[in-house]
Scaffold this motif. Structure first.
Motif, PDB file in Angstrom:
ATOM      1  N   ILE B 291      -1.978  -7.443 -13.371  1.00  0.00           N
ATOM      2  CA  ILE B 291      -1.319  -8.072 -12.225  1.00  0.00           C
ATOM      3  C   ILE B 291      -1.330  -7.141 -11.020  1.00  0.00           C
ATOM      4  N   VAL B 292      -1.034  -5.851 -11.275  1.00  0.00           N
ATOM      5  CA  VAL B 292      -1.038  -4.895 -10.160  1.00  0.00           C
ATOM      6  C   VAL B 292      -2.431  -4.830  -9.537  1.00  0.00           C
ATOM      7  N   LEU B 293      -3.459  -4.797 -10.373  1.00  0.00           N
ATOM      8  CA  LEU B 293      -4.828  -4.729  -9.854  1.00  0.00           C
ATOM      9  C   LEU B 293      -5.120  -5.943  -8.954  1.00  0.00           C
ATOM     10  N   ILE B 294      -4.735  -7.131  -9.425  1.00  0.00           N
ATOM     11  CA  ILE B 294      -4.966  -8.337  -8.619  1.00  0.00           C
ATOM     12  C   ILE B 294      -4.227  -8.227  -7.283  1.00  0.00           C
ATOM     13  N   LEU B 295      -2.970  -7.822  -7.344  1.00  0.00           N
ATOM     14  CA  LEU B 295      -2.174  -7.758  -6.123  1.00  0.00           C
ATOM     15  C   LEU B 295      -2.738  -6.744  -5.139  1.00  0.00           C
ATOM     16  N   VAL B 296      -3.150  -5.573  -5.671  1.00  0.00           N
ATOM     17  CA  VAL B 296      -3.669  -4.537  -4.777  1.00  0.00           C
ATOM     18  C   VAL B 296      -4.966  -5.008  -4.112  1.00  0.00           C
ATOM     19  N   VAL B 297      -5.868  -5.578  -4.917  1.00  0.00           N
ATOM     20  CA  VAL B 297      -7.142  -6.027  -4.351  1.00  0.00           C
ATOM     21  C   VAL B 297      -6.903  -7.096  -3.294  1.00  0.00           C
ATOM     22  N   MET B 298      -5.909  -7.970  -3.547  1.00  0.00           N
ATOM     23  CA  MET B 298      -5.676  -9.067  -2.612  1.00  0.00           C
ATOM     24  C   MET B 298      -4.908  -8.653  -1.367  1.00  0.00           C
ATOM     25  N   PHE B 299      -3.892  -7.824  -1.562  1.00  0.00           N
ATOM     26  CA  PHE B 299      -2.992  -7.590  -0.429  1.00  0.00           C
ATOM     27  C   PHE B 299      -3.020  -6.180   0.139  1.00  0.00           C
ATOM     28  N   LEU B 300      -3.601  -5.236  -0.585  1.00  0.00           N
ATOM     29  CA  LEU B 300      -3.588  -3.868  -0.082  1.00  0.00           C
ATOM     30  C   LEU B 300      -4.958  -3.218  -0.339  1.00  0.00           C
ATOM     31  N   PRO B 301      -6.029  -3.893   0.072  1.00  0.00           N
ATOM     32  CA  PRO B 301      -7.362  -3.401  -0.322  1.00  0.00           C
ATOM     33  C   PRO B 301      -7.679  -2.021   0.245  1.00  0.00           C
ATOM     34  N   ALA B 302      -7.096  -1.671   1.386  1.00  0.00           N
ATOM     35  CA  ALA B 302      -7.416  -0.364   1.962  1.00  0.00           C
ATOM     36  C   ALA B 302      -6.616   0.747   1.290  1.00  0.00           C
ATOM     37  N   GLY B 303      -5.514   0.403   0.634  1.00  0.00           N
ATOM     38  CA  GLY B 303      -4.679   1.412   0.003  1.00  0.00           C
ATOM     39  C   GLY B 303      -3.508   1.806   0.876  1.00  0.00           C
ATOM     40  N   LEU B 304      -2.525   2.465   0.265  1.00  0.00           N
ATOM     41  CA  LEU B 304      -1.284   2.806   0.958  1.00  0.00           C
ATOM     42  C   LEU B 304      -1.497   3.707   2.161  1.00  0.00           C
ATOM     43  N   LEU B 305      -2.142   4.869   1.932  1.00  0.00           N
ATOM     44  CA  LEU B 305      -2.241   5.848   3.010  1.00  0.00           C
ATOM     45  C   LEU B 305      -2.931   5.300   4.253  1.00  0.00           C
ATOM     46  N   PRO B 306      -4.144   4.716   4.120  1.00  0.00           N
ATOM     47  CA  PRO B 306      -4.803   4.198   5.323  1.00  0.00           C
ATOM     48  C   PRO B 306      -3.986   3.095   6.001  1.00  0.00           C
ATOM     49  N   THR B 307      -3.309   2.247   5.194  1.00  0.00           N
ATOM     50  CA  THR B 307      -2.512   1.177   5.784  1.00  0.00           C
ATOM     51  C   THR B 307      -1.365   1.756   6.593  1.00  0.00           C
ATOM     52  N   ILE B 308      -0.688   2.765   6.010  1.00  0.00           N
ATOM     53  CA  ILE B 308       0.432   3.386   6.716  1.00  0.00           C
ATOM     54  C   ILE B 308      -0.040   4.092   7.977  1.00  0.00           C
ATOM     55  N   SER B 309      -1.118   4.872   7.854  1.00  0.00           N
ATOM     56  CA  SER B 309      -1.536   5.623   9.034  1.00  0.00           C
ATOM     57  C   SER B 309      -2.053   4.689  10.119  1.00  0.00           C
ATOM     58  N   ALA B 310      -2.645   3.561   9.712  1.00  0.00           N
ATOM     59  CA  ALA B 310      -3.084   2.592  10.722  1.00  0.00           C
ATOM     60  C   ALA B 310      -1.883   2.006  11.444  1.00  0.00           C
ATOM     61  N   ALA B 311      -0.802   1.755  10.683  1.00  0.00           N
ATOM     62  CA  ALA B 311       0.404   1.208  11.296  1.00  0.00           C
ATOM     63  C   ALA B 311       1.006   2.203  12.281  1.00  0.00           C
ATOM     64  N   ILE B 312       1.031   3.477  11.883  1.00  0.00           N
ATOM     65  CA  ILE B 312       1.582   4.506  12.776  1.00  0.00           C
ATOM     66  C   ILE B 312       0.748   4.600  14.044  1.00  0.00           C
ATOM     67  N   LYS B 313      -0.571   4.585  13.874  1.00  0.00           N
ATOM     68  CA  LYS B 313      -1.462   4.702  15.018  1.00  0.00           C
ATOM     69  C   LYS B 313      -1.239   3.538  15.989  1.00  0.00           C
ATOM     70  N   ARG B 314      -1.093   2.353  15.400  1.00  0.00           N
ATOM     71  CA  ARG B 314      -0.889   1.168  16.232  1.00  0.00           C
ATOM     72  C   ARG B 314       0.389   1.316  17.057  1.00  0.00           C
ATOM     73  N   ARG B 315       1.433   1.826  16.405  1.00  0.00           N
ATOM     74  CA  ARG B 315       2.703   1.995  17.108  1.00  0.00           C
ATOM     75  C   ARG B 315       2.560   2.987  18.263  1.00  0.00           C
ATOM     76  N   ARG B 316       1.864   4.097  17.979  1.00  0.00           N
ATOM     77  CA  ARG B 316       1.679   5.119  19.005  1.00  0.00           C
ATOM     78  C   ARG B 316       0.894   4.588  20.192  1.00  0.00           C
ATOM     79  N   GLU B 317      -0.121   3.798  19.880  1.00  0.00           N
ATOM     80  CA  GLU B 317      -1.009   3.340  20.942  1.00  0.00           C
ATOM     81  C   GLU B 317      -0.465   2.142  21.691  1.00  0.00           C
ATOM     82  N   LYS B 318       0.669   1.624  21.212  1.00  0.00           N
ATOM     83  CA  LYS B 318       1.285   0.476  21.866  1.00  0.00           C
ATOM     84  C   LYS B 318       1.561   0.847  23.320  1.00  0.00           C
ATOM     85  N   GLY B 319       1.185  -0.012  24.247  1.00  0.00           N
ATOM     86  CA  GLY B 319       1.446   0.288  25.640  1.00  0.00           C
ATOM     87  C   GLY B 319       0.273   0.927  26.335  1.00  0.00           C
TER      88      GLY B 319
END
Lengths: 290, 604
Positions: B291-319
């Motif tokens: 189940i975890v494998l299915i969920l990760v492939v479907m909803f978090l394919p890039a993985g935790l770290l890249p997803t988090i750092s992308a979110a941080i980058k987006r916040r910084r670049e806002k504006g």
């Protein structure tokens, strides 16, 4: 006479492999997805067959349409619910997704049926047809013949029906098919459903031949991949030829060098993918245009 | 050491310190230690897998085969030599790497689907071999490994530190690879393997190296793990489930990152432990992992770290507003730029007049003779054109020259040397650069990264060298300046317009110091102003000594740029000559527009 006996056995076995592998290769042809969960689909169907037979004592062969329809529905749901989302991410991720599906099914079956072998043993289970010195056990004979009949029906359907032509169009050129009104999503969902339905039918046939327990799905998928790889990914005629070839080889190996029999499949996968990646009937496509 | 203040540096170091001190701070926590050992092992495997599958993008689903090889190496040799397997850890690593080189040389020829299946088949085959080769491996029963010699009171603490040490070494290895040219090359391969080869990356060597390196941590840890378990058997050593779980770990944390697989290893090992202990044993474990494998492939394919750092980058670049880009200023080549940056390597030394020559080249696809006996030459120092109607075999001939195809018969000569059978990257090393009709930049990399990716030669020294050497970055900047692209240096290649990408791709090829550049329809799909700029750049390159061969449909451009033009039709050379001759050749007009046109043309 032993040779003829082994050969007959091999052809019956090959017929069953052909049916099972045609599902995998059809799914690959239309969706570009290696369905490593096909083994789990098979075992799922086989164990449900056992359950129904155990509870009601019903003739297992009557369950063929039921299990086929059930697995077809499950397959369609898996495609619409999951695969459709993951498909754009490429082959690595779709394989992982289907592996996740296989593990989930294995886990469910483990909890539901326990980690024990289950055998469906109808009255004809121990009987056999004797032609001269050749002995053909009824389970093998019935399963092999039925597999070939079902496969023939599917093949004819794909070959001659409008829906079958749409599937073939979509597998050859997705965008081109879309331009003439064939929705790839619908075609893909339909192909996945048919592919899964072959596992539903196959599961019933396996149930009367072999003892089944959840983790055997690995063995089955290994065999099916061997057949599909040898035949050429996406080619149903290729899968049929390869299935007969490997079925016969396995039958001979099981008679003369039993412990090495499984290696034929793995060895075939390795050799073919390394030296002729397109298989017997697969076609090599131009890759430079990208 | 100002770097230490950055959270992405000190947070992981702090966590590692806590782990290093854990057995000292909390003695008598045997259970916790065993759980952490499981975490270490999974983190080691996920990090190792990351080198081939995360960086180079070749997803291996059978990588635990190398753990098993390490386990068997330790067990078999310890039995033979009478020493404890833990001392055989280095040998486990060596042996795993050797097997990986052998397997890799074969399996890495396949891509995507085929590669995934082959890796599984290898795992199953080796498992079967271990079962069958009874005299060496003990068959299905396996081999019992003697317990360690240290005092019983120490419990698992020595194991704890040994696994921890292997983990640290693995992270170090991963860090080293990621910051080397090897790592950059692997990412290039993941992005676009054919393109990587065309800019001089020996993709075969790079992939096999990465595959072998990825097996080492498995082999080292395996020798130790065998002793830790106290027995080794085929089912335990070569389990497909282990392979899937380690892939899951790397996925959860983030493929292609340094810390992602480590974090994922801890998360999944803990989840695994929880599932086994609290949720009902092994069956539940398989279910939960599925189940975890299915969920990760479907909803978090890039993985935790890249997803988090992308979110941080987006916040910084806002504006931040998107800057207006002056399209027309691009490629206004500046006269003051030193042209040594774009100089070629061998134009002055060689005596052969025809820098590129094809002789009687034939290329067939099934029954189609796409190129049917073409002979033509490109003279040194010229801008030569290759034109012809659609389907005339231009692209196929082009591909035979660049090495994408091997001709069915005939020869291709570069600087007088026969390069017909040379690999794509060898041609790049020998001074042949090419661009693509539809640009193939590494889209996830910046423009500058794209420019420093090309390799002028293959050498071990270069593979271990740092990602950027000063000299190369300087040259890359000079070339960008020459092309008027300096302002895009830090942009992702994917953010540029198609025309800009074409210029960047040309700049990238220039990094190879090619003596001849093959341009595949450089003007298709870009606006007229940019075509003008492009023509200027080509002329200036040519003045600096580079020979250019252009395949193009834009006839006015070809006729204005080239000194000689070859015309292909139906797979054969129709005619060759100066632009004047070509323009007035009735055969050419007929080939392009058909005979009817020719009949009417004179009367108008």
């Amino acid at each position: 006479m032993q040779i003829v006996q082994v050969l007959a056995y091999g052809i019956l076995l090959g017929g069953i492999y052909a049916l099972l592998a045609s599902g995998v290769t059809l799914i690959f042809g239309v969706l570009d997805v290696v369905n490593v969960a096909q083994g789990a689909f098979l075992v799922f169907s086989a164990l449900f067959t056992w359950q129904i037979w155990d509870m009601f004592g019903i003739e297992p062969l009557l369950l063929i349409p039921v299990m086929g329809a059930m697995m077809g529905l499950i397959g369609w749901a898996i495609y619409r619910g999951m695969l459709i989302r993951v498909a754009p991410q490429g082959p690595g991720m779709t394989v992982l997704l289907m592996f996740g599906v296989a593990l989930t099914m294995e886990g469910i079956l483990n909890l539901g049926f326990g980690n024990k072998f289950k055998s469906v043993t109808p009255a004809y289970f121990t009987q056999s047809l004797n032609i001269g010195e050749i002995v053909l056990p009824y389970p093998q004979l019935i399963s092999g013949v039925l597999a070939i009949v079902v496969l023939g029906a599917i093949y004819a359907y794909l070959r001659f029906s409008w829906a079958g032509r749409a599937l073939r169009a979509s597998s050859q050129n997705r965008d081109g098919a879309a331009l003439v009104g064939i929705s790839h999503k619908k075609a893909a969902g339909f192909a996945f459903a048919i592919g899964a339905a072959t596992a539903g039918v196959g599961g019933v046939l396996l149930a009367i031949m072999y003892p089944i327990f959840p983790a055997t799905h690995y063995e089955w998928i290994a065999r099916l991949l061997g057949v599909v790889v040898l035949g050429g990914f996406g080619s149903i005629p290729g899968a049929i030829i390869a299935a007969l070839l490997l079925g016969t080889m396995e039958s001979f190996a099981a008679t003369f060098v039993p412990q090495w029999a499984p290696l034929f499949f793995y060895g075939t996968i390795l050799l073919i993918l390394v030296f002729r990646p397109q298989g017997i009937m697969g076609s090599k496509t131009r890759e430079d245009v990208a | 050491m100002h770097k230490l203040r950055e959270p992405r540096v000190f947070v992981p170091l702090l966590l590692l310190l806590v782990l290093a001190l854990f057995p000292i701070l909390l003695p008598d926590s045997t259970y916790e230690e065993s759980v952490l050992i499981a975490c270490f092992l999974l983190a080691i495997m996920a990090s190792g897998w990351n080198l081939i599958s995360g960086l180079a993008g070749y997803v291996s689903l059978g990588h635990s085969v190398y753990l098993g090889i390490g386990m068997y190496t330790g067990a078999i040799l310890s039995k033979a030599w009478g020493i404890e397997p833990m001392y055989l850890m280095p040998l486990g690593g060596v042996f795993a790497a050797l097997v990986a080189i052998g397997v890799g040389a074969i399996v890495l020829r396949s891509r995507s689907h085929a590669f995934v299946i082959i890796t599984i088949a290898v795992l199953w085959s080796v498992q079967l071999l271990a079962q069958v080769a009874k005299p060496i491996t003990g068959g299905a029963d396996g081999i019992v490994v003697p317990p360690p010699a240290w005092a019983k009171e120490l419990g698992n603490i020595p194991y704890y530190y040994m696994f921890f040490a292997v983990l640290l070494l693995t992270i170090l290895l991963a860090w080293f690879v990621m910051n080397s040219r090897l790592g950059a090359g692997l990412v290039a391969i993941r992005n676009d393997e054919g393109k990587a080869a065309s800019i001089g990356i020996n993709t075969t060597l790079y992939k096999i190296t990465a595959y072998a390196l990825s097996a080492i941590p498995f082999g080292v840890a395996g020798a130790l793990y065998g002793q830790y378990l106290s027995f080794v058997n085929p089912i335990g050593a070569f389990g497909i489930l282990t392979s899937v779980i380690l892939v899951l770990a790397a996925l959860v944390g983030g493929r292609g990152t340094l810390w992602g697989p480590v974090i994922g290893g801890f998360i999944i090992a803990l989840a695994n432990e929880f599932a086994t202990v609290s949720a009902g044993g092994v069956s539940a474990r398989v279910l939960i992992m599925g189940i975890v494998l299915i969920l990760v492939v479907m909803f978090l394919p890039a993985g935790l770290l890249p997803t988090i750092s992308a979110a941080i980058k987006r916040r910084r670049e806002k504006g931040d507003t998107v800057k207006f880009i002056d399209q027309t200023a691009i490629a206004n080549s500046r006269t003051e730029v030193d042209t040594s940056a774009i100089s070629t390597r061998m134009s002055t030394t060689s005596k052969v007049e025809n820098i590129l020559e094809v002789r009687d080249v034939v290329k067939t696809f099934g029954g189609v003779r796409a190129v049917d006996g073409v002979s033509l030459t490109v003279e040194r120092g010229t801008i030569t054109g290759l034109i012809g109607p659609n389907g005339s075999g231009k692209t196929t001939l082009f591909n035979c020259m660049t090495g994408t195809f091997t001709p069915t018969s005939g020869t291709v000569l570069l600087d007088g040397e026969n390069i017909t059978k040379d690999r794509v990257w060898t041609r790049a090393h020998e001074g042949l650069g090419r661009t693509f009709q539809i640009t193939r930049l590494f889209k996830s990399m910046t423009v500058l990264d794209n420019l420093v990716a090309p390799l002028e030669k293959t050498s071990a020294k270069q593979m271990v060298a740092g990602r950027y050497s000063g000299e190369e970055v300087d040259r890359a900047r000079e070339i960008l300046d020459f092309m008027g692209l300096s302002q895009f240096e830090k942009q992702n290649a994917a953010a540029l317009s198609f025309g800009q990408q074409k210029l960047v791709e040309l700049a990238q090829v220039l990094m190879l110091r090619p003596s001849i550049i093959l341009l595949d329809e450089p003007a298709s799909g870009i606006n007229p102003t940019l075509i003008e700029k492009l023509a200027n750049v080509i002329r200036r390159l040519n003045e600096a000594g580079t020979t250019v061969l252009i395949v193009e449909h834009n006839i006015p451009l070809v006729l204005s740029l080239c000194s000689k033009v070859h015309v292909l039709a139906a797979g054969q050379v129709l005619t060759s000559g100066t632009p004047e001759e070509i323009r007035n050749d009735p055969l050419v007009i007929e080939a392009y527009l058909g005979p009817d046109h020719l009949l009417e043309a004179p009367s108008v």
